[in-house]
Structure formats: structure tokens, C-alpha cells
Design an enzyme around this catalytic site. Structure first.
Site, short mmCIF file in Angstrom:
data_model
loop_
_atom_site.label_atom_id
_atom_site.label_comp_id
_atom_site.label_asym_id
_atom_site.label_seq_id
_atom_site.Cartn_x
_atom_site.Cartn_y
_atom_site.Cartn_z
N ASN A 58 0.83 -1.20 0.00
CA ASN A 58 0.00 0.00 0.00
C ASN A 58 0.87 1.26 0.00
OD1 ASN A 58 -2.74 -1.04 0.18
ND2 ASN A 58 -2.21 -1.73 2.25
N CYS A 60 -5.48 -8.03 -3.75
CA CYS A 60 -5.78 -6.75 -4.37
C CYS A 60 -6.50 -7.01 -5.69
CB CYS A 60 -4.43 -6.10 -4.55
SG CYS A 60 -4.35 -4.80 -5.65
N GLY A 61 -7.77 -6.60 -5.74
CA GLY A 61 -8.60 -6.95 -6.89
C GLY A 61 -8.28 -6.16 -8.14
N ASN A 62 -8.19 -4.84 -8.03
CA ASN A 62 -7.88 -4.03 -9.22
C ASN A 62 -6.44 -4.27 -9.66
OD1 ASN A 62 -10.44 -2.75 -9.46
ND2 ASN A 62 -9.90 -1.43 -7.74
N HIS A 109 -12.57 -6.48 5.27
CA HIS A 109 -13.48 -5.43 4.83
C HIS A 109 -14.60 -5.26 5.83
CE1 HIS A 109 -11.71 -4.92 0.83
NE2 HIS A 109 -11.39 -6.19 0.96
N GLU A 167 -9.62 2.94 2.05
CA GLU A 167 -8.79 1.75 2.02
C GLU A 167 -7.77 1.71 3.15
OE1 GLU A 167 -8.25 0.84 -2.70
OE2 GLU A 167 -6.94 -0.12 -1.22
N CYS A 226 -11.99 -0.12 -5.26
CA CYS A 226 -11.34 -1.24 -4.58
C CYS A 226 -12.04 -2.51 -5.02
CB CYS A 226 -11.44 -1.06 -3.06
SG CYS A 226 -10.61 -2.38 -2.14
N GLY A 275 -12.96 -4.78 -2.22
CA GLY A 275 -14.05 -4.09 -1.52
C GLY A 275 -15.37 -4.23 -2.25
O1 ZDP Z 1 -6.26 -4.60 2.02
C1 ZDP Z 1 -5.65 -3.57 1.79
O2 ZDP Z 1 -4.75 -3.11 2.52
C2 ZDP Z 1 -6.00 -2.84 0.52
N1 ZDP Z 1 -5.71 -1.44 0.67
C3 ZDP Z 1 -5.22 -3.47 -0.57
C4 ZDP Z 1 -5.52 -2.92 -1.89
C5 ZDP Z 1 -6.83 -3.42 -2.35
C6 ZDP Z 1 -7.18 -2.92 -3.73
N2 ZDP Z 1 -7.65 -1.58 -3.71
C7 ZDP Z 1 -8.23 -3.78 -4.38
O3 ZDP Z 1 -8.61 -3.43 -5.49
O4 ZDP Z 1 -8.64 -4.77 -3.82
C8 ZDP Z 1 -6.02 -2.87 -4.61
#
Ligand code: ZDP
Length: 284
Positions: A67, A76-78, A166, A219, A228, A231
Site C-alpha cells: 500500500n 488486491c482486486g484491481n 473489509h 482503504e 477497490c 471491496g
Molecule cells: O487490504 C488492503 O490493505 C487494501 N488497501 C489493498 C488494496 C486493495 C485494492 N484496492 C483492491 O482493489 O482490492 C487494490
């Protein structure tokens, strides 16, 4: 001074600096400092996070996500869509790529146009719903519409793990979208609340109807972002658990839309785009 080649990429406005470490692994030495420096939008390249492309013994490749505050995330999805595009566009992977993450091996299916990856469907795995899986302390079982005291106010929270934690808060459909000032005030307080031993990402969700969800995100380790992916998955799962959403829905985030499908096999599938914005070299 060492020079690093990088690619700047984004998934619906959630932006990342990708470092190809297939040849030389930077190791752990000051990786957190490097992420803070490179993600700085004034003194660095700018981004919500740093993504490392690494070899793997368990899958085709390994992805690490740091991060912008230097903390490491499990998933991390994106970012994993940007990761798959990086590999596909360089002929390093085919239309299906298995990626090792701290949250297990995830598979990405690539849809290409003119030899370039444009759309990506990720098997995000089975969501964790038990308090100890997320983790949430001070309660047992599933965390669905449980009260949480923040700033003297009481919120009803539903918590889900997509490998990373989350905390989803639903507004009523008639409510106005959450204000930025509210996100800035409540986001860090919930992220660092004692109920979350590993901290948490925070989603403010509003059901437009049972197939459309509007989500704003604070985030963990990055603050307000335009989107996210994990998310979005967690918000649809929370919507189903609260009887507000269908298992298949479009999530509208400030940076764009994602299609989320919580299939009968228990896994959540996320579909969305990824793009490369520019490439460069930076001295470190
Ligand atoms: O779990 C975390 O610490 C997130 N900030 C990681 C990044 C998640 C992200 N935004 C996503 O798309 O899932 C990249």
C-alpha cells in the site's frame, strides 16, 4: 543510485506502480520505504500502491502488493487485473494465468483485443465470513449487521474477508451518497478501530436496486481511492448476507464499474478492465 523500470497502470482509477522483479528481486530491504516514496503523488510517481511481479513455485507468477503507506496487503482486486495485463501484453502469460498471493493462488481469465488484454475475470475465491477469519475481535460467528461504536455514533457493520479485511456499512437506498468529509472523518477511525486486529478496509454502500450497488471506499493503508476490487466483492457478499442484493450485481465505484458474481460454487468472480498509462525509469 540504481535505476528501476516501472509501468504505471490503473484498474477503474485505482492506480499502481508495477515493478518487474522477474530478473532481479528487490528482496524486503526498505520495500515499505520504496512504496511510500514511489506512491507519493508530489515527490514520486504517484499511486495507491506498489505491485511486484515475482517468480513463483506454486503458480505461474507471484504478486506482492504494498500500500502507499508501506503496509503489505494480502490481496488486491484491481491490482491483480493490472498484473495479468502486464504479463499478457508482454507474452509472459496466456489467456489464463495463476497468480500466487498472500491470500492463496488466484486465477485470472484474460479477454484480449488486438493482442492486448482489455477485460479480466478473476476467481477471487471463497469469502471468509467468520469473525476469526476476517479478523474481527470481540465477537463470534458471522459479523452481519452488528453494532460498532465510532465517534459516539453507532453503525451497523457487516464484515467479510476477501483475503484482506473489509467492513461494509449500508446506507438506506434513499440516502445521498456518502460525503468525502464523512469518509475522511470516519474512514481512519474504523480502519484503526480496536475491533480490527489487522485493521480494515471500509466500504460505504448503497443499494440502487438488488442488482446495482454504489460503493465509496476508505482503504486500509491508502485512504480514499477511486475503487477497490476486493471491496466491491465484499460489498456484494455483505449485500447478499443482509438480503439486500442478488448474488450477481454491478458495483458502481467513483472510478468506474465492476461486475461481481458470487456463484453457487461459493467463489466470488470479479470482472473489469485494466489499463497501462505510462512507463518510465526512476532512480532509487
Ligand atoms: O487490504 C488492503 O490493505 C487494501 N488497501 C489493498 C488494496 C486493495 C485494492 N484496492 C483492491 O482493489 O482490492 C487494490
Amino acid at each position: 543510485m540504481k535505476e528501476l523500470e516501472f509501468v504505471k497502470a490503473q484498474g477503474i482509477g485505482n492506480d499502481f506502480i508495477i515493478l518487474d522483479c522477474l530478473r532481479d528481486n528487490p528482496g524486503d530491504a526498505n520495500l515499505a520505504d520504496l512504496a511510500v516514496r514511489l506512491c507519493d503523488r508530489n515527490f514520486g510517481i504517484g499511486g495507491d500502491g506498489l505491485i511486484l511481479v515475482l517468480p513463483s513455485e506454486r503458480a505461474d507468477y507471484r504478486m506482492r502488493v504494498i500500500n502507499s503507506d508501506g503496509s503489505e496487503a494480502e490481496m488486491c482486486g484491481n491490482g491483480i487485473r493490472c498484473f495479468a495485463k502486464y504479463l499478457f501484453d508482454r507474452g509472459l502469460a496466456g489467456e489464463s494465468v495463476a497468480v500466487e498471493t498472500l491470500a492463496g493462488v488466484k486465477t485470472v481469465a484474460v479477454t484480449a483485443r488486438d493482442g492486448r488484454g482489455v477485460q479480466f475475470t478473476v476467481d477471487m475465491g471463497v469469502p471468509g465470513l467468520e469473525a476469526e477469519e476476517i479478523p474481527v475481535s470481540g465477537c463470534e460467528g458471522k459479523v452481519i449487521s452488528r453494532p460498532l461504536e465510532v465517534d459516539g455514533a453507532r453503525f451497523s457493520i457487516t464484515c467479510v474477508s476477501m483475503g484482506n479485511p473489509h467492513c461494509v456499512i449500508f446506507a438506506n437506498s434513499s440516502d445521498a451518497p456518502v460525503e468525502r468529509s464523512t469518509l475522511e472523518r470516519l474512514g481512519p477511525k474504523i480502519e484503526n478501530h480496536q475491533a480490527f486486529p489487522n485493521k480494515t478496509n471500509v466500504e460505504f454502500a448503497r443499494a440502487v436496486n438488488d442488482r446495482e450497488l454504489q460503493v465509496s471506499v476508505w482503504e486500509r493503508g491508502a485512504g480514499i481511492t477511486l475503487a477497490c476490487g476486493t471491496g466491491a466483492c465484499a460489498s456484494v457478499v455483505a449485500g447478499v448476507l443482509n438480503g439486500r442484493m442478488d448474488r450477481k450485481a454491478t458495483v458502481h465505484l467513483p472510478g468506474g464499474d465492476l461486475l461481481i458474481d458470487w456463484r453457487e460454487d461459493g467463489s466470488v468472480y470479479m470482472t473489469g478492465p485494466a489499463e497501462e498509462v505510462f512507463t518510465g525509469r526512476i532512480g532509487v
